[in-house]
Design a protein around this motif. Structure first.
Motif, PDB file in Angstrom:
ATOM      1  N   LYS A  59      -2.255  13.011  -2.584  1.00  0.00           N
ATOM      2  CA  LYS A  59      -0.927  12.515  -2.246  1.00  0.00           C
ATOM      3  C   LYS A  59      -0.035  13.690  -1.849  1.00  0.00           C
ATOM      4  CE  LYS A  59      -2.187   8.377  -3.102  1.00  0.00           C
ATOM      5  NZ  LYS A  59      -1.567   7.357  -3.928  1.00  0.00           N
ATOM      6  N   HIS A  60       0.816  13.462  -0.880  1.00  0.00           N
ATOM      7  CA  HIS A  60       1.679  14.527  -0.362  1.00  0.00           C
ATOM      8  C   HIS A  60       3.104  14.375  -0.886  1.00  0.00           C
ATOM      9  CE1 HIS A  60      -1.212  16.012   2.664  1.00  0.00           C
ATOM     10  NE2 HIS A  60      -1.595  14.752   2.734  1.00  0.00           N
ATOM     11  N   LYS A  92      15.941   6.446 -11.294  1.00  0.00           N
ATOM     12  CA  LYS A  92      16.218   7.523 -12.239  1.00  0.00           C
ATOM     13  C   LYS A  92      16.345   8.881 -11.560  1.00  0.00           C
ATOM     14  CE  LYS A  92      15.875   4.528 -15.569  1.00  0.00           C
ATOM     15  NZ  LYS A  92      15.986   3.329 -14.771  1.00  0.00           N
ATOM     16  N   ASN A  93      15.694   9.042 -10.405  1.00  0.00           N
ATOM     17  CA  ASN A  93      15.703  10.328  -9.713  1.00  0.00           C
ATOM     18  C   ASN A  93      16.083  10.101  -8.265  1.00  0.00           C
ATOM     19  OD1 ASN A  93      15.183  12.737  -8.403  1.00  0.00           O
ATOM     20  ND2 ASN A  93      13.230  13.102  -9.423  1.00  0.00           N
ATOM     21  N   ARG A  94      17.235  10.587  -7.857  1.00  0.00           N
ATOM     22  CA  ARG A  94      17.762  10.272  -6.539  1.00  0.00           C
ATOM     23  C   ARG A  94      16.917  10.862  -5.401  1.00  0.00           C
ATOM     24  NH1 ARG A  94      19.445  12.392  -2.167  1.00  0.00           N
ATOM     25  NH2 ARG A  94      21.009  13.963  -1.969  1.00  0.00           N
ATOM     26  N   ASN A  95      16.081  11.878  -5.701  1.00  0.00           N
ATOM     27  CA  ASN A  95      15.226  12.469  -4.675  1.00  0.00           C
ATOM     28  C   ASN A  95      13.830  11.851  -4.631  1.00  0.00           C
ATOM     29  OD1 ASN A  95      17.018  14.499  -3.580  1.00  0.00           O
ATOM     30  ND2 ASN A  95      16.852  15.504  -5.573  1.00  0.00           N
ATOM     31  N   GLU A  96      13.580  10.903  -5.530  1.00  0.00           N
ATOM     32  CA  GLU A  96      12.249  10.301  -5.606  1.00  0.00           C
ATOM     33  C   GLU A  96      12.276   8.917  -4.954  1.00  0.00           C
ATOM     34  OE1 GLU A  96       9.041   9.235  -9.137  1.00  0.00           O
ATOM     35  OE2 GLU A  96      10.550  10.797  -9.458  1.00  0.00           O
ATOM     36  N   TYR A  97      11.240   8.609  -4.195  1.00  0.00           N
ATOM     37  CA  TYR A  97      11.150   7.301  -3.555  1.00  0.00           C
ATOM     38  C   TYR A  97       9.685   6.963  -3.340  1.00  0.00           C
ATOM     39  CZ  TYR A  97      10.544  10.200   0.595  1.00  0.00           C
ATOM     40  OH  TYR A  97      10.088  11.131   1.482  1.00  0.00           O
ATOM     41  N   TYR A  98       9.437   5.667  -3.083  1.00  0.00           N
ATOM     42  CA  TYR A  98       8.067   5.177  -3.007  1.00  0.00           C
ATOM     43  C   TYR A  98       7.885   4.392  -1.708  1.00  0.00           C
ATOM     44  CZ  TYR A  98       9.234   6.023  -7.877  1.00  0.00           C
ATOM     45  OH  TYR A  98       9.705   6.582  -9.036  1.00  0.00           O
ATOM     46  N   PRO A  99       7.350   5.044  -0.665  1.00  0.00           N
ATOM     47  CA  PRO A  99       7.153   4.335   0.604  1.00  0.00           C
ATOM     48  C   PRO A  99       5.915   3.443   0.552  1.00  0.00           C
ATOM     49  CG  PRO A  99       6.443   6.626   0.798  1.00  0.00           C
ATOM     50  CD  PRO A  99       6.997   6.473  -0.584  1.00  0.00           C
ATOM     51  N   LYS A 100       6.061   2.230   1.040  1.00  0.00           N
ATOM     52  CA  LYS A 100       4.968   1.255   1.033  1.00  0.00           C
ATOM     53  C   LYS A 100       4.822   0.620   2.413  1.00  0.00           C
ATOM     54  CE  LYS A 100       4.737   1.403  -3.594  1.00  0.00           C
ATOM     55  NZ  LYS A 100       3.561   1.924  -4.330  1.00  0.00           N
ATOM     56  N   PHE A 136       0.833  -1.194   0.000  1.00  0.00           N
ATOM     57  CA  PHE A 136       0.000   0.000   0.000  1.00  0.00           C
ATOM     58  C   PHE A 136       0.877   1.257   0.000  1.00  0.00           C
ATOM     59  CE2 PHE A 136      -2.803  -3.207   1.797  1.00  0.00           C
ATOM     60  CZ  PHE A 136      -4.023  -2.929   1.194  1.00  0.00           C
ATOM     61  N   ASP A 137       0.649   2.117  -0.977  1.00  0.00           N
ATOM     62  CA  ASP A 137       1.312   3.414  -1.009  1.00  0.00           C
ATOM     63  C   ASP A 137       0.859   4.225   0.213  1.00  0.00           C
ATOM     64  OD1 ASP A 137       2.699   5.608  -2.883  1.00  0.00           O
ATOM     65  OD2 ASP A 137       0.957   6.509  -1.905  1.00  0.00           O
ATOM     66  N   THR A 138       1.782   4.951   0.840  1.00  0.00           N
ATOM     67  CA  THR A 138       1.458   5.662   2.091  1.00  0.00           C
ATOM     68  C   THR A 138       1.523   7.175   1.949  1.00  0.00           C
ATOM     69  OG1 THR A 138       3.755   5.621   2.858  1.00  0.00           O
ATOM     70  CG2 THR A 138       2.368   3.739   3.451  1.00  0.00           C
ATOM     71  N   THR A 139       1.649   7.695   0.736  1.00  0.00           N
ATOM     72  CA  THR A 139       1.894   9.131   0.586  1.00  0.00           C
ATOM     73  C   THR A 139       0.642   9.986   0.749  1.00  0.00           C
ATOM     74  OG1 THR A 139       1.750   8.865  -1.828  1.00  0.00           O
ATOM     75  CG2 THR A 139       3.949   8.838  -0.841  1.00  0.00           C
ATOM     76  N   ALA A 140      -0.518   9.373   1.019  1.00  0.00           N
ATOM     77  CA  ALA A 140      -1.697  10.175   1.370  1.00  0.00           C
ATOM     78  C   ALA A 140      -1.624  10.655   2.814  1.00  0.00           C
ATOM     79  CB  ALA A 140      -2.972   9.359   1.142  1.00  0.00           C
TER      80      ALA A 140
END
Length: 975
Positions: free
Chosen positions: A774-775, A619-627, A564-568
């Motif tokens: 999403k935040h 591809k983007n060092r500042n981008e990440y996907y918390p789950k 589950f994506d947690t960025t909300a």
């Protein structure tokens, strides 16, 4: 292969042969007639072959002799005279396991490899090491690996140095480790188990060179050895190799190494020991109370299996009745148990953590009253059914993560073989499993409690209590002893000690000769697979939800991961995501109380757990996907029940049970305290990375010191914060467990996917169906020099930065550099010369990199070592053979064997991070083609990252305070 009982094969007489269906193999027991060596060979189709040679090594004191010898025999031998053949193998073999282990009564030397040539090479080095070590020619080995007096000059203070000495100082810094190390001492005052085989730092300096060599002469003989082989290797070729290379040179002798039995106590014993805490910590609620019992013998296979289950039954789940009773009594804040079956007289312990000394009587009364009640009224049969089901599924799955299953089988073999019984006693578990299943319709477990606990006088109460200033007291005592010793020396003796210190340093810094290095056998790059291993992944869609399907043979098991994506969740609420992950499955739902939920889960599944994972974009060092990942395992036919339980946990968890919330928060805090003390190197590394990396900051907020401090605050101010906790958990669950956030990974056989599909469709319809905002998280990042103060006797020194921020790109060459720096430079400078237990490097695809030490006596010196890596690389020269070795060692780490579930996790990671097959092949090609020039070019990357001076050191509060000028901030970790 057909062999004849009683016949000799290359010096080995076949004593017994039988099929062991539980390990899908044929077990053959041999005796080497000339030398007396025992050998057990499990032959099956597993290509991850395992070899081990074990010696029975009962200590007679707490100098750590078995442990120091374990380190020392791997420091050069007759055929392989270089100083560190172990590290040369780590650099340049295709091993899937390479280590050595000291137990309470045995020392084990295991290796594993899928490559037959490599496997024999590893066997050769290990056998030569144990039978013909250089310790007889090189007294420097004991000084380096065990202990020595260090004196830089005649005016300096004498210090104790040594790898094992510092390792055990670290071990004795953790109250949990101290607890479990003292349990055996409390129960076995008259036998070998009453001594610390790893070594007590206060006693290690009593060890002499004469004792050291005498121990090897006595116990490291083939007549006292237990040789184990496993897998699809060539049995006869292996027997021939071991005989002709080693055993034919020895004659059988009598080695008196039998383990004596501790006479049963006529009445229980009480032991008390103190552990150090920092000056700012409170002593209240920091005591450990442990009740400990000897449980028969490990050579009783039914009791061995049954008591492992009983421990889980009483203490291992939220529904465990003894754990529940102790938590509800408010005796302490955490409860756990252990069953140590790797000694002749196994030990069961029940531990209450974060309590007080004055609770000892109430603790004992409550344990015995609860157990008496269980015997009288009977244990819930559904609880029993769940525990048996869980253990049976784990036994049949035989998935031990990154540990080769053949190694785990070896350890189980030794639990009977070492004491004169059949080595397959605990591997052939089916017969005993059926006996234990009688518990489903009898008072089986109740009878075990009555006999082995309630009527057992051979028990101890161990009290491990905190003491402020104890660490300083120990340090002061040690310094005074060393100062007194120096005063007792003549000027000539002091000069000799300075010369000895320099001599050891010269020995350590003198490089191995090319001839000695070349004695270590080496594969060629032609032996290495050039193509990456493809992991199957099929993208599917079920009810508009993305599914990653990993078809593979799983023996009827389905592995289901809900990501589950947690960025909300808003930025200020991020720590609550981690707290929610600890709550799921441990609190009641609309349909089940948390106890019933635990029972149902154990009955129907192989476990449901939650974890947070943070995937970096490639591809983007500042981008990440918390789950937030909900991980579940079950037999395929149990999928309907599995999804029913998942529905309850995800959609219907209740956060209104105040007591239960408090219990889980306390347990979370407790388990994090253990991690902080036992995994200090990774805590320091992650903290350091969090200062310069967005993904690192997120990880720190949900898994690091920051999260620990968050949980500590909740626990301390629970009543005041309760409404907030309940509301946050409810709201955050509502923002995470939404259909639009879900990605699914499932691993099972192709034929079983339709059943998964049917059950999943029903499950997903229950989830909320709404689009949420999403935040984007914006963290204030700042280079820092940070100190984390604890009562630890050692340091964990981490320095890091992001090389992409400095304009550099990731390549496979960095993984070869990691091998070179970790196993050459840091090994020599931080471990060998510095006396730390270990050090390592890390280079990530997102640009984050670090160097970190483990159980390190130093601080400034280690930072200086990191800063000088660029100079090492500037002058670094090596030949093609050495570079080939580093490449092979790097590929070995990349190709570590994985279970089907682990392969699926890796494929999922690649998918989310956007790492393609081409990216992985490019990385592998770069590793395989790495040249000296490629390594030299990376010097600037290391130099520039180290110049940023971003570091974090976790360690001894007094030492860190004395070096306060090194830091921007000093932080007390514990209250």
């Amino acid at each position: 292969m057909s062999l004849e009982i009683g016949k000799q094969y290359h010096g080995f007489k076949l004593l017994e042969e039988k099929e062991i269906k539980e390990v899908k193999g044929m077990g053959r027991l041999f005796q080497h007639e000339k030398s007396g060596a025992r050998l057990f060979y499990i032959q099956n189709q597993d290509n991850n072959k395992v070899f081990s040679i074990t010696f029975r090594t009962p200590p007679k004191d707490s100098t750590g002799l078995p442990h120091i010898l374990e380190h020392s025999v791997l420091c050069g031998s007759r055929k392989f005279p270089l100083k560190d053949p172990f590290i040369e193998l780590a650099k340049g073999s295709m091993n899937t396991f390479l280590n050595a282990m000291t137990f309470s009564d045995k020392t084990m030397y295991p290796i594993a490899s899928k490559n037959e040539k490599d496997f024999v090479n590893l066997m050769d080095v290990y056998l030569d090491a144990v039978f013909h070590p250089n310790i007889y020619q090189q007294p420097e080995i004991l000084m380096q690996e065990g202990w020595h007096y260090e004196l830089e000059n005649t005016e300096a203070e004498i210090e104790y140095k040594g790898v094992v000495y510092n390792e055990m100082k670290g071990a004795f810094s953790s109250p949990e480790q101290m607890l479990f190390r003292k349990i055996q001492e409390s129960l076995f005052p008259d036998t070998t188990y009453g001594y610390e085989s790893g070594g007590d730092p206060e006693v290690i300096p009593d060890l002499t060179q004469e004792q050291f060599l005498g121990f090897h002469k006595k116990y490291y003989h083939p007549s006292n050895s237990y040789i184990y082989l496993y897998g699809d290797g060539d049995l006869l070729a292996h027997l021939k190799f071991i005989n002709e290379g080693y055993l034919k040179d020895f004659n059988q002798i009598k080695v008196c190494s039998e383990i004596e039995i501790q006479q049963t106590f006529k009445s229980p014993k009480v032991s008390e020991v103190a552990y150090p805490i920092s000056a700012n910590e409170k002593e209240e609620n920091k005591t450990f109370l442990s009740l400990n019992f000897t449980i028969g013998k490990s050579t009783d296979p039914e009791l061995y299996l049954a008591f492992d289950m009983l421990n889980h039954l009483l203490l291992g789940t939220p529904a465990a009745p003894l754990k529940k009773a102790l938590l509800e009594s408010d005796l302490g804040k955490d409860v756990f148990g252990s069953f140590d079956s790797s000694i002749l007289q196994p030990v069961w312990s029940v531990v209450v953590k974060n309590t007080n000394v004055e609770e000892q009587e109430r603790f004992q009364v409550l344990v015995f009253d609860t157990l008496k009640k269980l015997v009288k009224e009977g244990i819930d049969k559904r609880l029993i059914e769940g525990v048996i089901n869980l253990h049976e599924l784990k036994l049949r799955e035989a998935d031990y993560g990154r540990y080769p299953k053949g190694l785990i089988y070896c350890i189980k073999c030794m639990d009977s073989w070492l004491y004169g019984e059949d080595p397959s006693l605990h591997l052939a578990y089916e017969v005993n499993l059926e006996k234990v299943k009688k518990a489903l319709d009898s008072h089986y477990f109740e009878a075990l409690i009555e006999k082995h606990i309630l009527q057992n006088t051979h028990r101890s109460l161990l009290i491990v209590k905190p003491e402020i200033g104890l660490a300083n007291e120990w340090d002061t005592k040690t310094k005074q002893e060393l100062a007194d010793y120096k005063v007792s020396l003549s000027d000539e003796e002091i000069a000799d000690l300075v010369a000895q210190t320099q001599h050891l340093r010269d020995y350590q810094e003198t490089p191995n000769s090319e001839e000695d290095i070349n004695s270590i056998p080496l594969l060629s790059l032609e032996d290495i697979e050039k193509e990456i291993e493809e992991i199957s992944l099929e993208e599917k869609s079920e009810e508009d939800t993305h599914v990653l399907f990993h078809p593979s043979f799983t023996n009827g098991i389905a592995y289901t991961n809900l990501l589950f994506d947690t960025t909300a969740v808003a930025q200020e609420e991020i720590p609550y995501i981690a707290l929610l992950s600890y709550m799921i499955g441990k609190v009641s739902t609309e349909k089940y109380s948390y106890e019933e939920l635990s029972k149902e889960t154990n009955i129907a599944t192989g476990g449901i757990s939650t974890k947070l994972e943070t995937y970096s974009s490639d591809k983007n060092r500042n981008e990440y996907y918390p789950k937030l990942i909900v991980r579940a395992m079950s037999l395929v036919e149990k999928l309907p029940k599995l999804f029913e339980l998942l529905t309850e946990m995800i959609s219907a968890s209740q956060f209104d049970d105040n007591r239960r919330l408090k219990e889980v928060i306390r347990e979370t805090k407790s388990r994090m305290e253990m991690s902080l003390m036992q995994e200090g190197h990774m805590i320091a590394a992650k903290r350091s990375v969090s200062q310069i990396s967005t993904v690192g900051k997120y990880i720190e907020l949900t898994r690091g010191v920051s999260f620990y401090q968050f949980v500590s605050d909740l626990e301390t101010n629970f009543d005041e914060k309760l409404p907030e906790i309940q509301q946050k958990l409810k709201n955050i669950a509502g923002k995470i467990f939404v259909k639009q956030n879900l990605l699914v990974s499932v691993t099972t056989e192709e034929k079983d996917y339709p059943l998964f599909s049917t059950e999943f469709k029903s499950f997903v319809k229950v989830l909320k169906n709404e689009e949420l905002q999403k935040h984007e998280y914006h963290f204030d990042l700042e280079v820092k020099k940070e100190a984390l103060l604890t009562s630890s006797k050692v340091q964990y020194v981490a320095k890091s930065y992001n090389f992409k921020d400095l304009g550099y790109e990731y390549s496979g060459h960095l993984q070869v550099l990691k091998t070179i720096i970790s196993l050459d430079y840091l090994w020599n400078r931080v471990r060998i010369a510095g006396g730390a237990y270990g050090a390592m490097a890390g280079f990530m695809r997102n640009g984050n990199m670090y160097f970190v030490s483990y159980r390190d006596p130093n601080l400034r010196d280690t930072l200086k070592v990191y800063d000088e890596i660029s100079e090492f690389l500037k002058d670094y020269q090596t030949d093609q053979r050495e570079m080939t070795k580093y490449i092979i060692g790097t590929i070995s780490n990349m190709d570590a064997p994985l279970s089907e579930a682990m392969k699926a996790d890796k494929a999922t990671h690649y998918y989310i991070s956007g790492i393609t097959k081409d990216d992985l092949q490019k990385e592998r090609n770069e590793v395989l083609s790495t040249t000296l020039e490629d390594i030299n070019i990376l010097r600037n990357l290391v130099e520039e990252t180290m110049k940023q001076d971003n570091y974090c050191i976790l360690g001894n509060e007094e030492k860190l305070k004395k070096n306060a000028d090194q830091f921007d901030e000093l932080i007390n970790v514990f209250e």
